[in-house]
Design a protein around this motif. Structure first.
Motif: not given
Length: 240
Positions: A129-132, A160-162, A199-202
Protein backbone atom coordinates in the motif's frame (compact mmCIF):
# COMPACT_ATOMS: atom_id res chain seq x y z
CA UNK A 1 -0.36 -7.97 -21.36
CA UNK A 2 1.25 -6.05 -18.50
CA UNK A 3 3.58 -3.08 -18.44
CA UNK A 4 6.33 -4.96 -16.63
CA UNK A 5 6.94 -7.95 -14.38
CA UNK A 6 4.84 -7.80 -11.28
CA UNK A 7 1.35 -8.05 -12.71
CA UNK A 8 -1.42 -6.06 -14.31
CA UNK A 9 -1.91 -2.45 -13.16
CA UNK A 10 -5.46 -1.12 -13.31
CA UNK A 11 -6.22 2.52 -12.48
CA UNK A 12 -9.65 3.35 -11.10
CA UNK A 13 -10.83 6.94 -11.56
CA UNK A 14 -13.90 7.82 -9.46
CA UNK A 15 -15.68 10.56 -11.43
CA UNK A 16 -19.26 10.30 -10.19
CA UNK A 17 -19.12 13.15 -7.66
CA UNK A 18 -21.05 16.38 -8.13
CA UNK A 19 -18.34 18.68 -6.79
CA UNK A 20 -20.71 20.99 -4.91
CA UNK A 21 -17.85 23.01 -3.36
CA UNK A 22 -16.52 23.84 -6.81
CA UNK A 23 -19.72 25.72 -7.60
CA UNK A 24 -19.86 24.79 -11.30
CA UNK A 25 -22.97 23.76 -13.25
CA UNK A 26 -21.17 20.68 -14.59
CA UNK A 27 -20.15 17.71 -12.39
CA UNK A 28 -16.56 18.32 -11.31
CA UNK A 29 -14.87 15.66 -13.45
CA UNK A 30 -16.41 17.21 -16.57
CA UNK A 31 -15.24 20.77 -15.81
CA UNK A 32 -12.59 21.85 -18.31
CA UNK A 33 -9.08 23.25 -18.10
CA UNK A 34 -8.05 24.90 -21.38
CA UNK A 35 -10.87 23.06 -23.15
CA UNK A 36 -10.13 19.58 -21.79
CA UNK A 37 -12.12 17.95 -19.00
CA UNK A 38 -10.37 17.16 -15.73
CA UNK A 39 -11.43 13.55 -16.21
CA UNK A 40 -9.66 13.35 -19.58
CA UNK A 41 -6.54 15.08 -18.26
CA UNK A 42 -6.32 12.65 -15.35
CA UNK A 43 -6.78 9.64 -17.62
CA UNK A 44 -4.24 10.96 -20.13
CA UNK A 45 -1.72 11.33 -17.30
CA UNK A 46 -2.25 7.75 -16.17
CA UNK A 47 -1.81 6.39 -19.69
CA UNK A 48 1.20 8.61 -20.41
CA UNK A 49 2.96 7.32 -17.29
CA UNK A 50 3.72 4.08 -19.12
CA UNK A 51 2.98 1.98 -16.03
CA UNK A 52 -0.81 1.55 -16.29
CA UNK A 53 -2.30 -1.32 -18.31
CA UNK A 54 -5.97 -0.40 -18.09
CA UNK A 55 -8.10 2.49 -16.87
CA UNK A 56 -11.63 2.24 -15.45
CA UNK A 57 -13.55 5.51 -15.09
CA UNK A 58 -16.55 5.44 -12.76
CA UNK A 59 -19.14 8.01 -13.89
CA UNK A 60 -22.73 9.00 -13.05
CA UNK A 61 -25.26 6.76 -14.78
CA UNK A 62 -26.72 9.63 -16.83
CA UNK A 63 -23.29 10.75 -18.04
CA UNK A 64 -21.73 7.45 -19.10
CA UNK A 65 -22.25 8.25 -22.78
CA UNK A 66 -20.73 11.70 -22.34
CA UNK A 67 -17.73 10.21 -20.52
CA UNK A 68 -17.12 7.63 -23.24
CA UNK A 69 -17.16 10.39 -25.86
CA UNK A 70 -14.54 12.38 -23.95
CA UNK A 71 -12.11 9.53 -23.27
CA UNK A 72 -9.57 7.64 -25.39
CA UNK A 73 -10.53 4.33 -26.96
CA UNK A 74 -9.94 1.40 -24.64
CA UNK A 75 -10.80 3.23 -21.44
CA UNK A 76 -13.61 1.41 -19.65
CA UNK A 77 -16.49 3.46 -18.23
CA UNK A 78 -18.83 1.99 -15.61
CA UNK A 79 -21.68 3.34 -13.53
CA UNK A 80 -20.84 4.81 -10.13
CA UNK A 81 -22.80 4.86 -6.90
CA UNK A 82 -24.18 7.41 -4.50
CA UNK A 83 -20.96 7.57 -2.45
CA UNK A 84 -17.30 7.36 -3.35
CA UNK A 85 -16.96 3.97 -1.67
CA UNK A 86 -19.71 2.62 -3.95
CA UNK A 87 -17.95 3.97 -7.03
CA UNK A 88 -14.61 2.41 -6.12
CA UNK A 89 -16.36 -0.89 -5.44
CA UNK A 90 -17.88 -0.69 -8.93
CA UNK A 91 -14.42 -0.10 -10.38
CA UNK A 92 -12.96 -3.09 -8.53
CA UNK A 93 -15.78 -5.30 -9.80
CA UNK A 94 -15.16 -4.13 -13.37
CA UNK A 95 -11.48 -5.14 -13.24
CA UNK A 96 -11.22 -8.45 -11.36
CA UNK A 97 -7.99 -9.40 -13.15
CA UNK A 98 -5.90 -6.61 -11.62
CA UNK A 99 -2.76 -7.41 -9.65
CA UNK A 100 -2.27 -3.77 -8.64
CA UNK A 101 -4.95 -1.12 -8.25
CA UNK A 102 -4.35 2.59 -8.42
CA UNK A 103 -7.15 4.89 -7.27
CA UNK A 104 -6.79 8.36 -8.71
CA UNK A 105 -9.03 11.40 -8.21
CA UNK A 106 -10.27 12.89 -11.47
CA UNK A 107 -9.93 16.26 -9.72
CA UNK A 108 -6.12 15.86 -9.47
CA UNK A 109 -5.89 16.59 -13.17
CA UNK A 110 -2.36 18.03 -13.19
CA UNK A 111 -0.65 15.11 -11.43
CA UNK A 112 2.78 14.53 -13.01
CA UNK A 113 3.29 11.20 -14.75
CA UNK A 114 6.51 10.76 -12.76
CA UNK A 115 4.52 10.59 -9.51
CA UNK A 116 2.26 7.88 -10.93
CA UNK A 117 5.33 5.90 -12.01
CA UNK A 118 6.93 6.22 -8.57
CA UNK A 119 3.83 4.82 -6.84
CA UNK A 120 3.83 1.78 -9.12
CA UNK A 121 7.58 1.29 -8.72
CA UNK A 122 7.14 1.10 -4.93
CA UNK A 123 4.39 -1.50 -5.33
CA UNK A 124 6.50 -3.54 -7.73
CA UNK A 125 9.34 -3.48 -5.20
CA UNK A 126 7.13 -5.31 -2.70
CA UNK A 127 5.09 -2.63 -0.92
CA UNK A 128 1.42 -3.49 -0.51
CA UNK A 129 0.00 0.00 0.00
CA UNK A 130 1.60 3.26 -1.19
CA UNK A 131 0.30 6.84 -1.04
CA UNK A 132 1.91 10.15 -2.09
CA UNK A 133 2.19 12.67 0.75
CA UNK A 134 3.19 16.29 1.25
CA UNK A 135 4.38 17.90 4.45
CA UNK A 136 1.80 20.16 6.09
CA UNK A 137 2.82 23.83 6.12
CA UNK A 138 -0.04 25.26 8.21
CA UNK A 139 -0.44 24.72 11.94
CA UNK A 140 -3.33 22.28 12.46
CA UNK A 141 -5.77 22.42 15.38
CA UNK A 142 -8.31 19.87 16.54
CA UNK A 143 -11.60 21.46 17.58
CA UNK A 144 -14.81 20.45 19.31
CA UNK A 145 -18.34 20.76 17.93
CA UNK A 146 -18.52 24.40 19.05
CA UNK A 147 -15.25 25.35 17.40
CA UNK A 148 -13.15 25.40 20.56
CA UNK A 149 -9.56 24.25 20.18
CA UNK A 150 -8.90 20.90 21.82
CA UNK A 151 -5.33 20.29 20.71
CA UNK A 152 -2.43 21.07 18.39
CA UNK A 153 -0.92 18.00 16.71
CA UNK A 154 2.78 18.04 15.88
CA UNK A 155 3.10 19.37 12.35
CA UNK A 156 6.14 17.15 11.76
CA UNK A 157 3.89 14.10 12.14
CA UNK A 158 1.20 15.30 9.72
CA UNK A 159 0.98 14.81 5.97
CA UNK A 160 -1.46 15.83 3.27
CA UNK A 161 -2.29 12.72 1.24
CA UNK A 162 -2.65 12.78 -2.55
CA UNK A 163 -3.43 10.30 -5.32
CA UNK A 164 -2.87 7.99 -7.03
CA UNK A 165 -3.02 5.68 -4.06
CA UNK A 166 -1.69 2.25 -4.96
CA UNK A 167 -2.46 -1.18 -3.52
CA UNK A 168 -1.82 -4.84 -3.94
CA UNK A 169 -5.10 -5.93 -5.52
CA UNK A 170 -5.81 -8.76 -3.07
CA UNK A 171 -5.30 -6.38 -0.14
CA UNK A 172 -7.59 -3.75 -1.60
CA UNK A 173 -10.34 -6.27 -2.31
CA UNK A 174 -10.07 -7.48 1.28
CA UNK A 175 -10.28 -3.91 2.60
CA UNK A 176 -13.44 -3.24 0.62
CA UNK A 177 -15.02 -6.54 1.63
CA UNK A 178 -14.52 -5.53 5.27
CA UNK A 179 -15.95 -2.01 4.80
CA UNK A 180 -19.62 -1.26 5.33
CA UNK A 181 -21.73 0.45 2.66
CA UNK A 182 -21.80 3.71 4.65
CA UNK A 183 -18.16 3.65 5.77
CA UNK A 184 -16.99 7.22 6.52
CA UNK A 185 -13.39 6.67 5.34
CA UNK A 186 -12.23 9.56 3.15
CA UNK A 187 -9.63 7.58 1.24
CA UNK A 188 -8.80 4.01 0.33
CA UNK A 189 -5.70 3.90 2.52
CA UNK A 190 -7.94 4.44 5.54
CA UNK A 191 -9.73 1.17 4.80
CA UNK A 192 -6.42 -0.68 4.46
CA UNK A 193 -5.13 0.80 7.73
CA UNK A 194 -8.09 -0.73 9.58
CA UNK A 195 -6.90 -4.17 8.57
CA UNK A 196 -3.68 -3.51 10.44
CA UNK A 197 -1.66 -3.27 7.23
CA UNK A 198 1.16 -0.77 6.90
CA UNK A 199 0.67 2.04 4.39
CA UNK A 200 3.88 3.50 2.96
CA UNK A 201 4.12 7.21 2.09
CA UNK A 202 6.34 8.60 -0.65
CA UNK A 203 7.01 12.28 -1.45
CA UNK A 204 4.07 13.77 -3.31
CA UNK A 205 4.04 16.65 -5.77
CA UNK A 206 2.46 20.12 -5.40
CA UNK A 207 0.96 19.77 -8.90
CA UNK A 208 -1.09 16.81 -7.70
CA UNK A 209 -3.35 19.14 -5.71
CA UNK A 210 -7.07 18.41 -5.66
CA UNK A 211 -9.24 20.91 -7.52
CA UNK A 212 -12.02 21.42 -4.99
CA UNK A 213 -12.79 25.13 -4.75
CA UNK A 214 -13.02 28.05 -7.17
CA UNK A 215 -9.56 29.17 -6.03
CA UNK A 216 -8.17 25.73 -6.91
CA UNK A 217 -9.87 25.91 -10.30
CA UNK A 218 -8.44 29.36 -11.00
CA UNK A 219 -4.95 28.11 -10.15
CA UNK A 220 -5.35 24.96 -12.26
CA UNK A 221 -6.55 26.94 -15.26
CA UNK A 222 -3.67 29.40 -14.93
CA UNK A 223 -1.14 26.55 -14.75
CA UNK A 224 -2.73 24.79 -17.71
CA UNK A 225 -2.77 27.98 -19.77
CA UNK A 226 0.90 28.57 -18.96
CA UNK A 227 1.95 25.10 -20.11
CA UNK A 228 -0.16 25.15 -23.29
CA UNK A 229 0.70 28.71 -24.34
CA UNK A 230 2.32 28.74 -27.82
CA UNK A 231 6.03 29.49 -27.78
CA UNK A 232 6.98 33.03 -28.78
CA UNK A 233 8.80 33.35 -32.06
CA UNK A 234 11.75 35.46 -30.98
CA UNK A 235 12.68 36.12 -34.60
CA UNK A 236 9.50 38.14 -34.95
CA UNK A 237 9.99 40.18 -31.78
CA UNK A 238 10.34 43.88 -32.39
CA UNK A 239 8.68 43.68 -35.83
CA UNK A 240 5.59 45.64 -36.63
Amino acid sequence: MTTASGGRVVALVPAAGRGVRLGEQTPKAFVTLAGTSMMRLSVDGLLASGVVDHVVVVAPAELIGAAVALLPAGVQVVEGGAERIDSVRAGIAAAPDADIYLVHDAARALTPTSLIARVVAELRSGRKAVVPALEVTDTIKTVDILGGVTGTPKRSELRGIQTPQGFDAALMRRAYEAASADDPATDDAGLVERLGERVRTIPGDPLAFKITTQLDLTLARALTAATTKPATNTADEGLG
